[in-house]
Motif scaffolding. Structure first.
Motif, PDB file in Angstrom:
ATOM      1  N   UNK A 233       0.811  -1.198   0.000  1.00  0.00           N
ATOM      2  CA  UNK A 233       0.000   0.000   0.000  1.00  0.00           C
ATOM      3  C   UNK A 233       0.848   1.252   0.000  1.00  0.00           C
ATOM      4  N   UNK A 234       0.204   2.367   0.334  1.00  0.00           N
ATOM      5  CA  UNK A 234       0.850   3.679   0.313  1.00  0.00           C
ATOM      6  C   UNK A 234       0.459   4.439   1.567  1.00  0.00           C
ATOM      7  N   UNK A 235       1.400   5.140   2.145  1.00  0.00           N
ATOM      8  CA  UNK A 235       1.129   5.928   3.349  1.00  0.00           C
ATOM      9  C   UNK A 235       2.188   7.020   3.489  1.00  0.00           C
ATOM     10  N   UNK A 236       1.790   8.151   4.089  1.00  0.00           N
ATOM     11  CA  UNK A 236       2.794   9.180   4.383  1.00  0.00           C
ATOM     12  C   UNK A 236       3.511   8.890   5.698  1.00  0.00           C
ATOM     13  N   UNK A 237       3.071   7.825   6.395  1.00  0.00           N
ATOM     14  CA  UNK A 237       3.722   7.412   7.649  1.00  0.00           C
ATOM     15  C   UNK A 237       3.542   5.906   7.811  1.00  0.00           C
ATOM     16  N   UNK A 238       4.425   5.087   7.227  1.00  0.00           N
ATOM     17  CA  UNK A 238       4.258   3.628   7.248  1.00  0.00           C
ATOM     18  C   UNK A 238       4.221   3.041   8.655  1.00  0.00           C
ATOM     19  N   UNK A 239       4.983   3.610   9.589  1.00  0.00           N
ATOM     20  CA  UNK A 239       4.979   3.077  10.951  1.00  0.00           C
ATOM     21  C   UNK A 239       3.644   3.322  11.643  1.00  0.00           C
ATOM     22  N   UNK A 240       3.048   4.479  11.385  1.00  0.00           N
ATOM     23  CA  UNK A 240       1.719   4.730  11.921  1.00  0.00           C
ATOM     24  C   UNK A 240       0.701   3.774  11.295  1.00  0.00           C
ATOM     25  N   UNK A 241       0.836   3.564   9.977  1.00  0.00           N
ATOM     26  CA  UNK A 241      -0.069   2.656   9.279  1.00  0.00           C
ATOM     27  C   UNK A 241       0.050   1.248   9.842  1.00  0.00           C
ATOM     28  N   UNK A 242       1.267   0.827  10.178  1.00  0.00           N
ATOM     29  CA  UNK A 242       1.467  -0.495  10.768  1.00  0.00           C
ATOM     30  C   UNK A 242       0.696  -0.618  12.077  1.00  0.00           C
ATOM     31  N   UNK A 243       0.748   0.399  12.910  1.00  0.00           N
ATOM     32  CA  UNK A 243       0.008   0.377  14.174  1.00  0.00           C
ATOM     33  C   UNK A 243      -1.496   0.294  13.926  1.00  0.00           C
ATOM     34  N   UNK A 244      -1.963   0.976  12.883  1.00  0.00           N
ATOM     35  CA  UNK A 244      -3.392   0.969  12.573  1.00  0.00           C
ATOM     36  C   UNK A 244      -3.860  -0.425  12.159  1.00  0.00           C
ATOM     37  N   UNK A 245      -3.123  -1.087  11.269  1.00  0.00           N
ATOM     38  CA  UNK A 245      -3.583  -2.396  10.797  1.00  0.00           C
ATOM     39  C   UNK A 245      -3.438  -3.456  11.879  1.00  0.00           C
ATOM     40  N   UNK A 246      -2.445  -3.301  12.755  1.00  0.00           N
ATOM     41  CA  UNK A 246      -2.303  -4.251  13.864  1.00  0.00           C
ATOM     42  C   UNK A 246      -3.286  -3.967  14.983  1.00  0.00           C
ATOM     43  N   UNK A 247      -3.907  -2.790  14.959  1.00  0.00           N
ATOM     44  CA  UNK A 247      -4.870  -2.450  15.997  1.00  0.00           C
ATOM     45  C   UNK A 247      -6.106  -3.327  15.989  1.00  0.00           C
ATOM     46  N   UNK A 248      -6.341  -4.015  14.864  1.00  0.00           N
ATOM     47  CA  UNK A 248      -7.493  -4.908  14.785  1.00  0.00           C
ATOM     48  C   UNK A 248      -7.256  -6.281  15.369  1.00  0.00           C
TER      49      UNK A 248
END
Length: 327
Positions: A233-248
């Motif tokens: 995927x694409x993100x301006x903050x991959x580490x934040x995105x990682x936390x978001x997808x693992x939040x589930x």
């Protein structure tokens, strides 16, 4: 009703065996006996899709046999084969002595070729039951809801249909079948005064990998067993995105997403363009699991991501703390 206004939920999906997938040459679904066509017309609806797979026959290229090849969208209009065939298709039938076969047609109006190779049994294990073989080769078998969902999750590229107005190459759409069928929706109106600032900047392509094999999420049977499950995927903050997808995931979950690689690009538009191209590239090389998820051999997936990014930028950046790069 316009066909592009019909939702995927309202469409039926059928599966049919044939020697290949050639809507550019033959814009119809053919039946040898008129009664077979009439039976299908009584069951089908405008906008239904027919999934064509390569028949197990010497007339089918060996690498296409049992492979899901593409979708044809039908309307409930009768036609004759000669009215929806080009000269090459007519000649093929004559050369093989098939001039009396598949002469009763149902009109095809749109078609899409499946981008990646997939065995039809992995899409439609129930419809592919041996007991339904005759029905699959002479008429078509209706997919059950779970099979339909799986079928529509695959990446496709639109092709022209003989007998229909030609579509310019730049206007032929590609994407996941479910997405290309979803009617477009306008942005709902909003009212009142707003002030906001949106700043463009560095955006990253990223590659995440599930820490366990794919069966941890996709089940213990199927071609994904023992393979890696990845998300791109694409993100301006991959580490934040990682936390978001693992939040589930529950706190005690035995697996998590891991950020393996990310590659920065100068702005969102550039990264978005590369993201679309990357997903199409992955859909052709690996098995799509719908959306932005894919399964395959990890070493091949990692190499494909690195090679793609290297072709766009002189250097690939690894996930934080890894600092691998391409050498």
């Amino acid at each position: 009703m316009k066909l592009d206004k019909i939702t995927p939920e309202d469409r039926q999906v059928w599966v049919r065996a044939f020697y290949g997938f050639n809507p550019e040459e033959a814009g119809y679904i053919g039946f040898t006996h008129e009664a077979q066509r009439e039976d299908m017309l009584s069951k089908m609806k405008d906008g239904d899709l027919v999934l064509i797979y390569g028949a197990v026959d010497s007339l089918t290229d060996a690498d296409l046999q049992r492979q899901a090849l593409g979708f044809m969208e039908i309307v409930l209009e009768r036609c004759r084969d000669v009215d929806r065939q080009n000269e090459e298709s007519r000649k093929w039938k004559l050369d093989h002595g098939f001039q009396d076969r598949w002469t009763y047609g149902i009109k095809v109006v749109r078609a899409w070729r499946i981008s990646n190779r997939v065995h039809v049994k992995t899409i439609a294990p129930k419809a592919y039951d041996q007991k339904k073989r005759f029905e699959r080769t002479t008429k078509a078998v209706l997919l059950e809801p779970d099979e339909k969902r799986w079928a529509l999750s695959h990446h496709v590229r639109q092709v022209n249909v003989f007998g229909e107005p030609a579509i310019a190459a730049d206007d032929l759409v590609s994407g996941y079948m479910n997405d290309v069928l979803t009617p477009s929706k306008g942005i709902p109106p909003s009212f009142g005064q707003r002030t906001s600032t949106h700043e463009d900047g560095e955006n990253h392509l990223y590659l995440m990998k599930l820490s366990a094999d794919a069966e941890a999420l996709l089940g213990k049977t199927g071609p994904h067993v023992g393979k890696a499950l990845v998300k791109v995927g694409r993100s301006n903050d991959p580490n934040r995105r990682l936390k978001e997808v693992n939040g589930g995931f529950p706190v005690r979950a035995v697996c998590r997403w891991e950020l393996k690689h990310n590659q920065p690009f100068e702005d969102g538009e550039t990264a978005h363009s590369h993201e679309i191209e990357l997903k199409e590239h992955f859909a052709m090389k690996f098995t799509s699991q719908a959306g932005e998820f894919y399964t395959g051999e990890w070493s091949a997936i990692e190499r494909a991501f690195q090679t793609f990014c290297f072709s766009k930028m002189p250097k690939i950046l690894a996930a934080a703390g890894k600092a691998k790069g391409v050498k």
